[in-house]
Design a protein around this motif. Structure first.
Motif, PDB file in Angstrom:
ATOM      1  N   VAL A 102       4.889   5.363   2.593  1.00 26.67           N
ATOM      2  CA  VAL A 102       4.552   6.716   2.496  1.00 26.67           C
ATOM      3  C   VAL A 102       5.009   8.110   1.289  1.00 26.67           C
ATOM      4  O   VAL A 102       6.293   8.060   1.964  1.00 26.67           O
ATOM      5  CB  VAL A 102       4.562   7.476   4.470  1.00 26.67           C
ATOM      6  N   ASP A 103       4.920   8.423   1.046  1.00 28.57           N
ATOM      7  CA  ASP A 103       5.353   9.072   0.493  1.00 28.57           C
ATOM      8  C   ASP A 103       6.058  10.364   1.263  1.00 28.57           C
ATOM      9  O   ASP A 103       5.028  11.012   2.031  1.00 28.57           O
ATOM     10  CB  ASP A 103       3.843  10.156  -0.560  1.00 28.57           C
ATOM     11  N   MET A 104       6.652  11.105   0.731  1.00 27.37           N
ATOM     12  CA  MET A 104       7.749  12.297   1.552  1.00 27.37           C
ATOM     13  C   MET A 104       6.811  13.012   0.679  1.00 27.37           C
ATOM     14  O   MET A 104       7.677  13.535  -0.678  1.00 27.37           O
ATOM     15  CB  MET A 104       9.189  12.152   1.416  1.00 27.37           C
ATOM     16  N   VAL A 162      12.002   1.002  -7.080  1.00 20.41           N
ATOM     17  CA  VAL A 162      12.061   2.405  -8.060  1.00 20.41           C
ATOM     18  C   VAL A 162      10.584   1.756  -8.558  1.00 20.41           C
ATOM     19  O   VAL A 162      10.210   1.059  -9.095  1.00 20.41           O
ATOM     20  CB  VAL A 162      12.912   3.230  -8.280  1.00 20.41           C
ATOM     21  N   VAL A 163       9.718   3.286  -8.116  1.00 22.46           N
ATOM     22  CA  VAL A 163       8.566   3.428  -9.571  1.00 22.46           C
ATOM     23  C   VAL A 163       8.797   3.884 -10.952  1.00 22.46           C
ATOM     24  O   VAL A 163       9.982   4.891 -10.392  1.00 22.46           O
ATOM     25  CB  VAL A 163       7.561   4.297  -8.469  1.00 22.46           C
ATOM     26  N   LEU A 164       8.785   4.097 -11.270  1.00 25.23           N
ATOM     27  CA  LEU A 164       8.716   4.206 -13.072  1.00 25.23           C
ATOM     28  C   LEU A 164       7.404   4.863 -13.329  1.00 25.23           C
ATOM     29  O   LEU A 164       5.901   4.119 -13.581  1.00 25.23           O
ATOM     30  CB  LEU A 164       9.083   3.007 -13.881  1.00 25.23           C
ATOM     31  N   GLU A 165       7.446   6.270 -13.768  1.00 27.26           N
ATOM     32  CA  GLU A 165       5.930   6.489 -14.120  1.00 27.26           C
ATOM     33  C   GLU A 165       5.766   7.242 -15.193  1.00 27.26           C
ATOM     34  O   GLU A 165       6.660   8.688 -15.561  1.00 27.26           O
ATOM     35  CB  GLU A 165       5.397   7.651 -12.432  1.00 27.26           C
ATOM     36  N   LYS A 166       4.960   6.941 -15.988  1.00 23.99           N
ATOM     37  CA  LYS A 166       4.912   7.505 -17.451  1.00 23.99           C
ATOM     38  C   LYS A 166       5.594   8.035 -17.628  1.00 23.99           C
ATOM     39  O   LYS A 166       6.321   8.974 -18.439  1.00 23.99           O
ATOM     40  CB  LYS A 166       3.725   9.294 -16.982  1.00 23.99           C
ATOM     41  N   ILE A 168       1.087  -0.967   0.164  1.00 21.41           N
ATOM     42  CA  ILE A 168      -0.040  -0.041   0.396  1.00 21.41           C
ATOM     43  C   ILE A 168       0.962   1.715  -0.317  1.00 21.41           C
ATOM     44  O   ILE A 168       2.228   1.453   1.214  1.00 21.41           O
ATOM     45  CB  ILE A 168      -0.883  -0.324   1.003  1.00 21.41           C
ATOM     46  N   LEU A 169       0.567   1.978  -1.188  1.00 19.03           N
ATOM     47  CA  LEU A 169       1.433   3.456  -0.710  1.00 19.03           C
ATOM     48  C   LEU A 169       0.229   4.233  -0.282  1.00 19.03           C
ATOM     49  O   LEU A 169      -0.624   4.747  -1.017  1.00 19.03           O
ATOM     50  CB  LEU A 169       1.419   4.053  -2.204  1.00 19.03           C
ATOM     51  N   VAL A 170       1.188   4.871   0.891  1.00 20.91           N
ATOM     52  CA  VAL A 170       0.224   6.960   0.883  1.00 20.91           C
ATOM     53  C   VAL A 170       1.235   7.342   0.711  1.00 20.91           C
ATOM     54  O   VAL A 170       1.405   8.048   1.176  1.00 20.91           O
ATOM     55  CB  VAL A 170       0.322   6.331   2.746  1.00 20.91           C
ATOM     56  N   GLY A 171       0.022   7.305  -0.817  1.00 23.41           N
ATOM     57  CA  GLY A 171       0.637   8.189  -1.932  1.00 23.41           C
ATOM     58  C   GLY A 171       0.638  10.198  -1.262  1.00 23.41           C
ATOM     59  O   GLY A 171      -0.347  10.456  -0.615  1.00 23.41           O
ATOM     60  N   ASP A 172       1.000  10.612  -2.197  1.00 25.87           N
ATOM     61  CA  ASP A 172       0.723  12.093  -1.316  1.00 25.87           C
ATOM     62  C   ASP A 172      -0.233  12.414  -3.307  1.00 25.87           C
ATOM     63  O   ASP A 172      -1.179  14.015  -2.843  1.00 25.87           O
ATOM     64  CB  ASP A 172       2.256  13.193  -1.709  1.00 25.87           C
ATOM     65  N   SER A 173      -0.469  11.065  -3.694  1.00 33.16           N
ATOM     66  CA  SER A 173      -1.828  11.625  -4.298  1.00 33.16           C
ATOM     67  C   SER A 173      -2.824  12.008  -3.922  1.00 33.16           C
ATOM     68  O   SER A 173      -3.980  12.639  -3.686  1.00 33.16           O
ATOM     69  CB  SER A 173      -2.288  10.828  -4.933  1.00 33.16           C
ATOM     70  N   GLN A 180       3.151  -3.238 -10.803  1.00 35.16           N
ATOM     71  CA  GLN A 180       2.166  -2.099 -10.851  1.00 35.16           C
ATOM     72  C   GLN A 180       2.261  -0.690  -9.882  1.00 35.16           C
ATOM     73  O   GLN A 180       1.045  -1.887  -8.468  1.00 35.16           O
ATOM     74  CB  GLN A 180       0.996  -2.668 -11.908  1.00 35.16           C
ATOM     75  N   VAL A 181       1.367  -0.227 -10.073  1.00 36.70           N
ATOM     76  CA  VAL A 181       0.490   0.403  -9.350  1.00 36.70           C
ATOM     77  C   VAL A 181      -0.700   1.871  -9.421  1.00 36.70           C
ATOM     78  O   VAL A 181       0.356   1.506 -10.945  1.00 36.70           O
ATOM     79  CB  VAL A 181       1.506   1.595  -8.156  1.00 36.70           C
ATOM     80  N   LEU A 182      -1.578   1.745  -9.303  1.00 31.62           N
ATOM     81  CA  LEU A 182      -2.768   2.488  -9.257  1.00 31.62           C
ATOM     82  C   LEU A 182      -3.487   3.779  -8.602  1.00 31.62           C
ATOM     83  O   LEU A 182      -3.401   2.700  -7.034  1.00 31.62           O
ATOM     84  CB  LEU A 182      -4.282   2.224 -10.282  1.00 31.62           C
TER      85      LEU A 182
END
Ligand code: KIV
Length: 271
Positions: free
Chosen positions: A89-91, A186-190, A47-52, A219-221
């Motif tokens: 958790v996103d910083m 590492v997340v690779l986005e777009k 689970i990513l507690v994203g800054d989204s 994958q992450v969404l």
């Protein structure tokens, strides 16, 4: 939530073994206790507690306004809802960019005050000193390359990144630097799928893609996008699994009708 000793917890080691075995890693964002319970119970590994959260929970246009205190509030709620997931958790923007001392202090607050298992930071070479400092304090760090939304005003667009060779060269180099600095993933986005597959094959640590094709190790969404809670955001890479917005609207409209007609509550629903 109390810890069930029977449950096998996901760790950085689990994720590393999954990459080695060619088993894909599933990651989704969550920001509260109730959805964290659903995701954890369903079997997602990370689970990513994203800054989204800044977008989907607070309604901001960008991820920039969310604060460290707000991220800590979301992350501690998520932690109370999980038994086995690995929680990253996103910083938030401003909590690590100034220098590595500040970055470490922010990461320590997140770990101490939430009970989360790792932090995530956006950027390559520019943040490797901070990553090394945080990792040497015993805190796992996930990197994030490609589209890095905290730098939206620098790039000016949410378009696909690293299509040009110059940027692709930097991304390849940054990915290796993040691995050398001690990142566990590492997340690779777009970014183009070919580039993401190439980087994933080169790295010993897992890559988690979002809009980066099928060659990533996982994958992450953003949960609100894939469940159709928010319907405005429909990029090509998004697969929407539900339309909660529509279903919830219908349910609320039915409730309003029932209240107004006097149908709710009925004798069984009162004391
Ligand atoms: O904040 C977030 O949700 C993220 C994902 C899009 C990777 O960083």
């Amino acid at each position: 939530m109390s810890v069930n000793k029977e449950v096998k917890r996901v760790t950085t080691h689990t994720l590393q073994k999954m990459k080695a075995a060619g088993e894909k890693i599933s990651m989704l964002t969550a920001y509260d206790y109730s959805f964290a319970r659903i995701l954890d119970g369903a079997g997602v590994e990370v689970i990513l507690v994203g800054d989204s959260a800044s977008n989907v929970m607070a309604g901001h246009e960008t991820t920039l306004p969310i604060t460290l205190d707000q991220m800590i509030y979301h992350a501690s709620s998520v932690i109370r809802g999980i038994e086995r997931c690995f929680v990253v958790v996103d910083m938030p923007f401003g909590s690590y960019q100034s220098n590595s001392e500040i970055a470490l202090a922010s990461a320590v607050r997140i770990m101490k005050e939430t009970g989360a298992h790792a932090v995530k930071m956006e950027g390559g070479e520019e943040v490797t000193d901070s990553i090394k400092k945080i990792v040497s304090a015993g805190i796992p760090v996930m990197g994030h390359l490609g589209l890095i939304p905290q730098s939206i005003y620098k790039f000016g667009t949410y378009e696909v990144r690293a299509k040009e060779e110059k940027e692709a060269v930097k991304l390849r180099k940054d990915a290796l630097l993040l691995q050398d600095a001690g990142c566990f993933a590492v997340v690779l986005e777009k970014i183009p799928a070919g580039l993401a597959a190439e980087v994933s094959a080169k790295l010993a640590i897992p890559t988690i893609g979002i809009g980066a094709g099928n060659g990533c190790d996982g994958q992450v969404l953003v949960m609100h996008d894939m469940l159709g809670i928010n319907t405005e955001f429909k990029p090509r890479f998004l697969r929407q699994y539900l339309n909660i917005h529509e279903q919830a609207t219908q349910a609320v409209q039915q409730y309003i009708r029932d209240v107004k007609s006097g149908d709710f509550p009925n004798p069984q629903e009162q004391y």
